[in-house]
Design an enzyme around this catalytic site. Structure first.
Site, PDB file in Angstrom:
ATOM      1  N   CYS A  66       0.842  -1.193   0.000  1.00 30.64           N
ATOM      2  CA  CYS A  66       0.000   0.000   0.000  1.00 30.64           C
ATOM      3  C   CYS A  66       0.880   1.247   0.000  1.00 30.64           C
ATOM      4  O   CYS A  66       2.001   1.219   0.508  1.00 30.64           O
ATOM      5  CB  CYS A  66      -0.847  -0.058   1.277  1.00 30.64           C
ATOM      6  SG  CYS A  66      -1.989   1.278   1.521  1.00 30.64           S
ATOM      7  N   SER A 112       0.567   3.645   1.909  1.00 27.68           N
ATOM      8  CA  SER A 112       0.836   4.015   3.305  1.00 27.68           C
ATOM      9  C   SER A 112       2.140   3.383   3.800  1.00 27.68           C
ATOM     10  O   SER A 112       2.864   3.986   4.587  1.00 27.68           O
ATOM     11  CB  SER A 112      -0.298   3.555   4.215  1.00 27.68           C
ATOM     12  OG  SER A 112      -1.501   4.108   3.787  1.00 27.68           O
ATOM     13  N   HIS A 141       4.830   5.559   2.238  1.00 22.44           N
ATOM     14  CA  HIS A 141       4.902   6.866   2.909  1.00 22.44           C
ATOM     15  C   HIS A 141       5.538   6.730   4.290  1.00 22.44           C
ATOM     16  O   HIS A 141       6.259   7.617   4.742  1.00 22.44           O
ATOM     17  CB  HIS A 141       3.493   7.466   3.067  1.00 22.44           C
ATOM     18  CG  HIS A 141       2.871   7.909   1.773  1.00 22.44           C
ATOM     19  ND1 HIS A 141       3.578   8.544   0.789  1.00 22.44           N
ATOM     20  CD2 HIS A 141       1.601   7.818   1.312  1.00 22.44           C
ATOM     21  CE1 HIS A 141       2.766   8.810  -0.233  1.00 22.44           C
ATOM     22  NE2 HIS A 141       1.566   8.367   0.063  1.00 22.44           N
ATOM     23  N   HIS A 159       0.339  -3.685   6.629  1.00 25.51           N
ATOM     24  CA  HIS A 159      -0.892  -3.595   7.426  1.00 25.51           C
ATOM     25  C   HIS A 159      -2.041  -4.313   6.737  1.00 25.51           C
ATOM     26  O   HIS A 159      -3.086  -4.494   7.317  1.00 25.51           O
ATOM     27  CB  HIS A 159      -1.253  -2.139   7.695  1.00 25.51           C
ATOM     28  CG  HIS A 159      -1.447  -1.336   6.449  1.00 25.51           C
ATOM     29  ND1 HIS A 159      -0.390  -0.953   5.658  1.00 25.51           N
ATOM     30  CD2 HIS A 159      -2.557  -0.871   5.846  1.00 25.51           C
ATOM     31  CE1 HIS A 159      -0.853  -0.276   4.616  1.00 25.51           C
ATOM     32  NE2 HIS A 159      -2.172  -0.218   4.692  1.00 25.51           N
ATOM     33  N   CYS A 211      -7.775  -3.200   3.150  1.00 22.51           N
ATOM     34  CA  CYS A 211      -7.371  -1.787   3.184  1.00 22.51           C
ATOM     35  C   CYS A 211      -7.903  -1.002   2.001  1.00 22.51           C
ATOM     36  O   CYS A 211      -8.671  -0.074   2.156  1.00 22.51           O
ATOM     37  CB  CYS A 211      -5.858  -1.649   3.258  1.00 22.51           C
ATOM     38  SG  CYS A 211      -5.318   0.068   3.347  1.00 22.51           S
TER      39      CYS A 211
HETATM   40 ZN   LIG Z   1      -3.265   0.197   3.043  1.00 21.97          ZN
END
Ligand SMILES: [Zn+2]
Ligand SMILES: [Zn+2]
Length: 367
Positions: free
Chosen positions: A39, A41, A44, A60, A168
């Protein structure tokens, strides 16, 4: 025990190494991961653009098989298939009681700081550095210890890679359409950014009966995925003025625009792009540390709505089983989102591919 994991010891430093994992406590579950979604995220976080700081183990989104459970855990047993929920809400704070599990008051103190819900960690490097669990999950590891609130039972007929993405991208993108915006059937919708979350919003718009469904991106390569998942029109905002093109396609602007990027420029496109009285929904966190100027002439005088959507305004223990059901019924073709599979050792390459727009969603497979 030992587990091979994606470790960020310092910002911009990624290693795949063997780390120590302590056994689950009485309210926790040990999972043998089968798939972990990749992802933005994670990327990042690895670059220090979000709240969680290293040292930590990434990941995650995930799905796997229960290996062991603590004494108090009743809802799963060893051998069960599960999906990891990275929003382990407490179920008794004010936000949870209001039905807003995504805003659970425990999350900012624990999960969003890469700690397990009890505020501790089970991971450490072999040279003794404590490692945090990204979003109480750390799924980019052969084994993970998670709180029982992070466990969603997974039906036998949902593949692990599909499940990891439902956890997600679908929760966030499809959730923004169905929960946050609650779009009426027949609405004109546009989605800015066609990564996993944006493509999931496109699937949500199709499920909600929107027309047209306009995909906006700066990379032409994304439009094949977008059309495949339900986009009826596409706009390349690198070569075209997106706001003008949106107005032309919809006679004055879409009713809803979903921004999956969350950069200053795309938030502005979403807010100015919707028709007067329309709704801009911001799902992306790219500009988490950036202020965006908002014109009262656009927001107030044109009576627009600007909505933030964190994790699709979802209650994961309700929404994740629901999305799994919609997938099983053929209403959410999540398998089309899984466009590339990697080994854990290929994570760095997977991040490059994601940034280059080569994948809809990449997934790490274990075993
Ligand atoms: Zn995610
Ligand atoms: Zn709570």
């Amino acid at each position: 025990m030992k587990t091979k994991a994606a470790v960020v010891r310092e910002l911009n430093q990624l290693t795949i190494e063997e780390v120590n994992l302590d056994p689950p406590k009485s309210y926790e579950v040990l999972v043998r991961m089968q798939a972990a979604g990749i992802c933005h995220s994670d990327l990042h976080t690895y670059k220090g653009e979000l709240r969680a700081t290293p040292p930590l183990v990434l990941g995650h989104e995930g799905a796997g098989i229960v290996e062991a459970v603590g004494a108090e855990v009743a809802k799963v047993k060893p051998g069960d298939r599960i999906l990891v929920n990275w929003l382990p809400a407490c179920n008794h704070c004010t936000a949870c009681l209001r039905g807003q599990g995504n805003l659970c008051e425990r999350l900012p103190r624990t999960t969003l700081q890469a700690l397990l819900p009890d505020g501790t960690t089970r991971l450490s490097t072999t040279d003794g550095i404590k490692l945090k669990h990204y979003l109480s999950a750390s799924t980019m590891s052969e084994y993970a210890v998670i709180d029982q609130a992070s466990v969603i039972p997974l039906p036998d007929d949902v593949p692990f890679d599909v499940a990891s993405i439902i956890g997600c991208a679908v929760l966030t993108g499809t959730g923004a359409v169905l929960n946050t915006a609650q779009v009426p059937p027949g609405s004109a919708a546009a989605v800015i950014g066609c990564g996993g979350v944006g493509l999931s919003a496109i699937m949500g718009c199709k499920l909600a009966g929107c027309y047209p469904i306009i995909a906006v991106d700066v990379m032409e390569s994304k439009f094949t995925f977008a059309r495949d998942l339900g986009a009826t029109h596409t706009i390349n905002s690198r070569t075209t003025n997106a706001i003008e093109a949106l107005r032309e396609l919809t006679h004055g602007g879409p009713d809803f625009i979903f921004d999956s990027v969350g950069a200053a420029v795309t938030i502005d496109q979403a807010l100015r792009g919707v028709r007067p009285g329309g709704t801009a929904v911001i799902m992306g966190m790219h500009a988490a540390k950036v202020d965006v100027p908002i014109s009262p002439a656009v927001l107030v005088a044109q009576n627009k709505r600007l909505l933030g959507s964190f994790a699709g305004s979802s209650q994961p223990h309700l929404d994740l089983p629901h999305f799994l059901q919609l997938y099983r019924a053929g209403r959410l073709p999540v398998e089309k989102l899984v466009s590339q599979r990697y080994r854990l050792e290929e994570l760095e390459q997977a991040f490059h591919d994601m940034e280059a727009g080569k994948v809809a969603r990449g997934v790490i497979l274990f075993d």
